[in-house]
Design a protein around this motif. Structure first.
Motif, PDB file in Angstrom:
ATOM      1  N   ILE A  20       0.031  -2.422   9.259  1.00 37.22           N
ATOM      2  CA  ILE A  20       1.113  -1.427   9.159  1.00 37.22           C
ATOM      3  C   ILE A  20       0.499  -0.051   8.910  1.00 37.22           C
ATOM      4  O   ILE A  20      -0.211   0.153   7.916  1.00 37.22           O
ATOM      5  N   PHE A  21       0.786   0.898   9.803  1.00 41.75           N
ATOM      6  CA  PHE A  21       0.233   2.252   9.696  1.00 41.75           C
ATOM      7  C   PHE A  21       1.369   3.270   9.790  1.00 41.75           C
ATOM      8  O   PHE A  21       2.349   3.058  10.517  1.00 41.75           O
ATOM      9  N   THR A  22       1.214   4.383   9.059  1.00 37.03           N
ATOM     10  CA  THR A  22       2.120   5.518   9.232  1.00 37.03           C
ATOM     11  C   THR A  22       1.338   6.698   9.801  1.00 37.03           C
ATOM     12  O   THR A  22       0.168   6.897   9.481  1.00 37.03           O
ATOM     13  N   VAL A  81       4.181  17.350   2.993  1.00 36.65           N
ATOM     14  CA  VAL A  81       4.452  16.077   3.659  1.00 36.65           C
ATOM     15  C   VAL A  81       4.029  14.962   2.725  1.00 36.65           C
ATOM     16  O   VAL A  81       2.868  14.902   2.289  1.00 36.65           O
ATOM     17  N   ALA A  82       4.977  14.051   2.424  1.00 34.81           N
ATOM     18  CA  ALA A  82       4.730  12.992   1.450  1.00 34.81           C
ATOM     19  C   ALA A  82       4.279  11.715   2.143  1.00 34.81           C
ATOM     20  O   ALA A  82       4.815  11.331   3.192  1.00 34.81           O
ATOM     21  N   ALA A  83       3.307  11.028   1.544  1.00 35.63           N
ATOM     22  CA  ALA A  83       2.913   9.698   2.025  1.00 35.63           C
ATOM     23  C   ALA A  83       4.095   8.761   1.887  1.00 35.63           C
ATOM     24  O   ALA A  83       4.753   8.711   0.841  1.00 35.63           O
ATOM     25  N   ALA A  84       4.396   8.014   2.938  1.00 33.49           N
ATOM     26  CA  ALA A  84       5.573   7.147   2.934  1.00 33.49           C
ATOM     27  C   ALA A  84       5.406   5.955   2.009  1.00 33.49           C
ATOM     28  O   ALA A  84       6.401   5.365   1.563  1.00 33.49           O
ATOM     29  N   ASN A  85       4.165   5.575   1.702  1.00 36.89           N
ATOM     30  CA  ASN A  85       3.934   4.445   0.808  1.00 36.89           C
ATOM     31  C   ASN A  85       2.468   4.453   0.389  1.00 36.89           C
ATOM     32  O   ASN A  85       1.658   5.220   0.901  1.00 36.89           O
ATOM     33  N   ASP A  86       2.153   3.574  -0.578  1.00 38.01           N
ATOM     34  CA  ASP A  86       0.759   3.441  -1.001  1.00 38.01           C
ATOM     35  C   ASP A  86      -0.090   2.989   0.186  1.00 38.01           C
ATOM     36  O   ASP A  86       0.358   2.166   1.010  1.00 38.01           O
ATOM     37  N   GLY A  87      -1.301   3.506   0.275  1.00 40.62           N
ATOM     38  CA  GLY A  87      -2.175   3.099   1.373  1.00 40.62           C
ATOM     39  C   GLY A  87      -3.504   3.805   1.325  1.00 40.62           C
ATOM     40  O   GLY A  87      -3.849   4.486   0.351  1.00 40.62           O
ATOM     41  N   LYS A  88      -4.262   3.649   2.417  1.00 39.32           N
ATOM     42  CA  LYS A  88      -5.587   4.256   2.539  1.00 39.32           C
ATOM     43  C   LYS A  88      -5.634   5.120   3.790  1.00 39.32           C
ATOM     44  O   LYS A  88      -5.291   4.665   4.886  1.00 39.32           O
ATOM     45  N   VAL A  89      -6.064   6.350   3.644  1.00 36.65           N
ATOM     46  CA  VAL A  89      -6.162   7.276   4.768  1.00 36.65           C
ATOM     47  C   VAL A  89      -7.291   6.811   5.693  1.00 36.65           C
ATOM     48  O   VAL A  89      -8.410   6.532   5.246  1.00 36.65           O
ATOM     49  N   VAL A  90      -7.000   6.724   6.991  1.00 40.69           N
ATOM     50  CA  VAL A  90      -8.029   6.359   7.966  1.00 40.69           C
ATOM     51  C   VAL A  90      -8.343   7.509   8.919  1.00 40.69           C
ATOM     52  O   VAL A  90      -9.332   7.450   9.650  1.00 40.69           O
ATOM     53  N   PHE A  91      -7.521   8.565   8.892  1.00 39.39           N
ATOM     54  CA  PHE A  91      -7.755   9.682   9.823  1.00 39.39           C
ATOM     55  C   PHE A  91      -7.043  10.911   9.295  1.00 39.39           C
ATOM     56  O   PHE A  91      -5.931  10.825   8.768  1.00 39.39           O
ATOM     57  N   GLY A  92      -7.705  12.076   9.452  1.00 39.51           N
ATOM     58  CA  GLY A  92      -7.096  13.349   9.108  1.00 39.51           C
ATOM     59  C   GLY A  92      -7.737  14.471   9.905  1.00 39.51           C
ATOM     60  O   GLY A  92      -8.678  15.102   9.433  1.00 39.51           O
ATOM     61  N   ASP A  93      -7.253  14.711  11.119  1.00 37.99           N
ATOM     62  CA  ASP A  93      -7.893  15.671  12.020  1.00 37.99           C
ATOM     63  C   ASP A  93      -6.968  15.922  13.207  1.00 37.99           C
ATOM     64  O   ASP A  93      -5.832  15.447  13.239  1.00 37.99           O
ATOM     65  N   ASN A  94      -7.499  16.624  14.223  1.00 39.30           N
ATOM     66  CA  ASN A  94      -6.726  16.863  15.440  1.00 39.30           C
ATOM     67  C   ASN A  94      -6.595  15.574  16.252  1.00 39.30           C
ATOM     68  O   ASN A  94      -7.566  14.830  16.430  1.00 39.30           O
ATOM     69  N   GLY A  98      -1.442  17.153  17.411  1.00 43.61           N
ATOM     70  CA  GLY A  98      -2.039  18.218  16.621  1.00 43.61           C
ATOM     71  C   GLY A  98      -2.726  17.676  15.391  1.00 43.61           C
ATOM     72  O   GLY A  98      -3.298  16.579  15.399  1.00 43.61           O
ATOM     73  N   ASN A  99      -2.712  18.449  14.312  1.00 44.24           N
ATOM     74  CA  ASN A  99      -3.303  17.982  13.050  1.00 44.24           C
ATOM     75  C   ASN A  99      -2.510  16.780  12.545  1.00 44.24           C
ATOM     76  O   ASN A  99      -1.291  16.869  12.352  1.00 44.24           O
ATOM     77  N   THR A 100      -3.198  15.680  12.327  1.00 39.31           N
ATOM     78  CA  THR A 100      -2.527  14.403  12.078  1.00 39.31           C
ATOM     79  C   THR A 100      -3.208  13.638  10.960  1.00 39.31           C
ATOM     80  O   THR A 100      -4.433  13.649  10.827  1.00 39.31           O
ATOM     81  N   VAL A 101      -2.397  12.957  10.158  1.00 38.83           N
ATOM     82  CA  VAL A 101      -2.887  12.016   9.140  1.00 38.83           C
ATOM     83  C   VAL A 101      -2.397  10.629   9.515  1.00 38.83           C
ATOM     84  O   VAL A 101      -1.229  10.451   9.889  1.00 38.83           O
ATOM     85  N   VAL A 102      -3.289   9.643   9.432  1.00 41.72           N
ATOM     86  CA  VAL A 102      -2.934   8.247   9.664  1.00 41.72           C
ATOM     87  C   VAL A 102      -3.294   7.460   8.411  1.00 41.72           C
ATOM     88  O   VAL A 102      -4.422   7.562   7.916  1.00 41.72           O
ATOM     89  N   ILE A 103      -2.330   6.668   7.906  1.00 38.71           N
ATOM     90  CA  ILE A 103      -2.524   5.888   6.675  1.00 38.71           C
ATOM     91  C   ILE A 103      -2.332   4.411   6.972  1.00 38.71           C
ATOM     92  O   ILE A 103      -1.354   4.014   7.615  1.00 38.71           O
ATOM     93  N   ASP A 104      -3.283   3.603   6.495  1.00 36.68           N
ATOM     94  CA  ASP A 104      -3.211   2.146   6.612  1.00 36.68           C
ATOM     95  C   ASP A 104      -2.550   1.587   5.353  1.00 36.68           C
ATOM     96  O   ASP A 104      -2.984   1.868   4.240  1.00 36.68           O
TER      97      ASP A 104
END
Length: 465
Positions: free
Chosen positions: A392-394, A363-376, A381-387
């Motif tokens: 704007i968040f993905t 799974v590719a990061a949609a754009n440059d950013g900073k990870v704010v979450f990586g867990d259930n 389910g298992n989720t990554v959130v990028i600021d």
């Protein structure tokens, strides 16, 4: 010859008892009088506390106040503002005596609204007074200070705001950027759309007062929504300014999804256990509804919390990347009806895109950013959130594995995990969402280079940095 009188033993004992009774009675009277003096002349005054500091009062300010008295009870409470010889009382309550000890009222709480303009309180320096009195007789003998005497600044003039961008063409569920300049006394500003609020960010340009706000017209509103700029100052004065926004309608797909016993058996018990929910007691449909409703709400609340703070700058400089080599299984804001054995059991809105490719694809990061979450994250389910900055968040859900950590900076295209079927997923795929401060928006726009140029990059480039 002097006559001597001799008392018998009975008379002597009687006199001794009378003297002892008299002494005890005298002591009781002394104690009773002392207690009465202690109660009626209590020295400890009531205590008043502001639930949050107050330094400014505006046209419609609110003051939250708690008053307590540990002794005879509260007899009166007066709340007032004094300025230039004017005294404006917002509260004046008297409490009747309940018995000889006092009123028996030991606690009072207030949420007070001040209408200072109507009271003709002048702007400038003033004093907020809270005068709380108990039933002590000392109040008639001693001049007691107010419980609170707080210097405040009265400001009745709302801040100003000027819209600097003129083109705001949107569609329902879509996003846009507005650039504006509030007056220097503004401490909070942004865009309101119905009950939604999107904060602005200052400091992006050479003129530090110029502010930018990404905002949306969420999918659950209508084309009649009227976005407006709002600005507030320290005194709570508020300016609202409608600006030109043209909103086009968008028809969202309606889909029916059949839930079968195999899916329920494979998903429900494990999701309830992992997320700390009560077991379904063999009623898998009830367990599924608890997940699809309650856990879904909890997941969205957690996501909104994760996206409440964002970097005050853009962390990217190009269009967002769609998951490579993937096909859509569902679109943004699909209206879903869930059926079991042919009967509808629930309806929900799907707030993202489901993208399928090979099983456990990177799974590719949609754009440059900073990870704010990586867990259930509940249903995701298992989720990554990028600021990505400016709210704007993905969101990348249903992952089989997460390969990044909170705080990590990632580049566009960098792997953040692998696709999977964790959470409430029926098969291996990626759930992809874009959110503005936790409010889901249509990702299609962010994948479009022309839309990104017209609605984000060109607007920002129009102001010197």
């Amino acid at each position: 010859m002097q006559q001597r009188i001799v008392l018998g033993r009975r008379e002597a004992r009687s006199g001794g008892w009378l003297r002892r009774i008299g002494r005890w009675l005298g002591l009781a009277i002394v104690l009773l009088v002392a207690y009465g003096i202690y109660v009626k002349f209590e020295w400890w005054a009531p205590i008043a506390t502001l639930r949050r500091p107050v330094t400014h009062l505006g046209e419609k300010s609110r003051v939250r106040l708690d008053v307590t008295d540990a002794g005879s009870g509260l007899a009166s409470i007066v709340v007032a503002v004094e300025a230039a010889g004017t005294r404006y009382e917002v509260l004046n309550e008297q409490y009747p005596t309940d018995d000889w000890r006092g009123t028996g009222i030991h606690e009072k709480s207030f949420d007070l609204e001040f209408d200072l303009r109507r009271a003709k309180v002048p702007e400038g320096a003033a004093t907020l007074l809270v005068e709380a009195r108990d039933g002590s007789w000392l109040n008639a003998l001693v001049s007691r200070k107010p419980s609170i005497s707080q210097p405040v600044d009265v400001d009745l003039s709302p801040p100003g705001v000027q819209v600097l961008t003129t083109q705001h063409y949107m569609r329902l569920g879509g996003s846009d950027l507005v650039i504006y300049k509030p007056t220097p006394d503004t401490i909070r500003s942004g865009v309101e759309v119905g009950s939604y609020y999107f904060p602005g960010t200052a400091g992006l340009f050479a003129d530090k007062g110029i502010t930018a706000a990404m905002f949306a017209v969420p999918q659950d509103l209508s084309v009649k929504a009227a976005p407006k700029l709002v600005a507030e100052d320290r005194a709570g004065n508020r300016r609202e300014l409608k600006f030109f926004v043209a909103i086009r309608p968008q028809k969202f797909r309606e889909r029916t999804l059949e839930i079968d016993d195999d899916f329920l058996q494979n998903k429900v018990p494990d999701l309830l256990r992992v997320n700390g929910l009560p077991p379904s007691d063999q009623n898998l449909v009830a367990g599924y509804l608890a997940i699809n409703r309650g856990l879904r709400r909890a997941s969205e609340a957690k996501l909104h919390e994760l996206c409440s703070q964002s970097e005050p700058r853009l962390l990217f400089s190009t269009v967002f990347l769609r998951q490579p080599n993937s096909a859509p299984l569902s679109n943004f804001a699909d209206r879903r009806t869930y059926t079991y054995k042919g009967e509808a059991i629930d309806t929900q809105v799907h707030l993202g895109y489901d993208l399928a490719s090979l099983r456990q694809s990177p799974v590719a990061a949609a754009n440059d950013g900073k990870v704010v979450f990586g867990d259930n994250l509940g249903i995701y389910g298992n989720t990554v959130v990028i600021d990505h900055g400016l709210g704007i968040f993905t969101i990348y859900g249903h992952l089989s594995g997460v390969s990044v950590q909170p705080g990590q900076l990632v580049k566009r295209g960098e792997a953040v995990g692998q696709t999977g079927d964790t959470g409430l997923a029926g098969g291996d795929h990626l759930h992809f969402s874009i959110a503005l401060y936790g409010v889901h928006v249509d990702p299609v726009e962010w994948w479009d280079p022309k839309w990104m140029a017209d609605h984000v990059f060109d607007k920002i480039a129009g102001f010197p940095k």
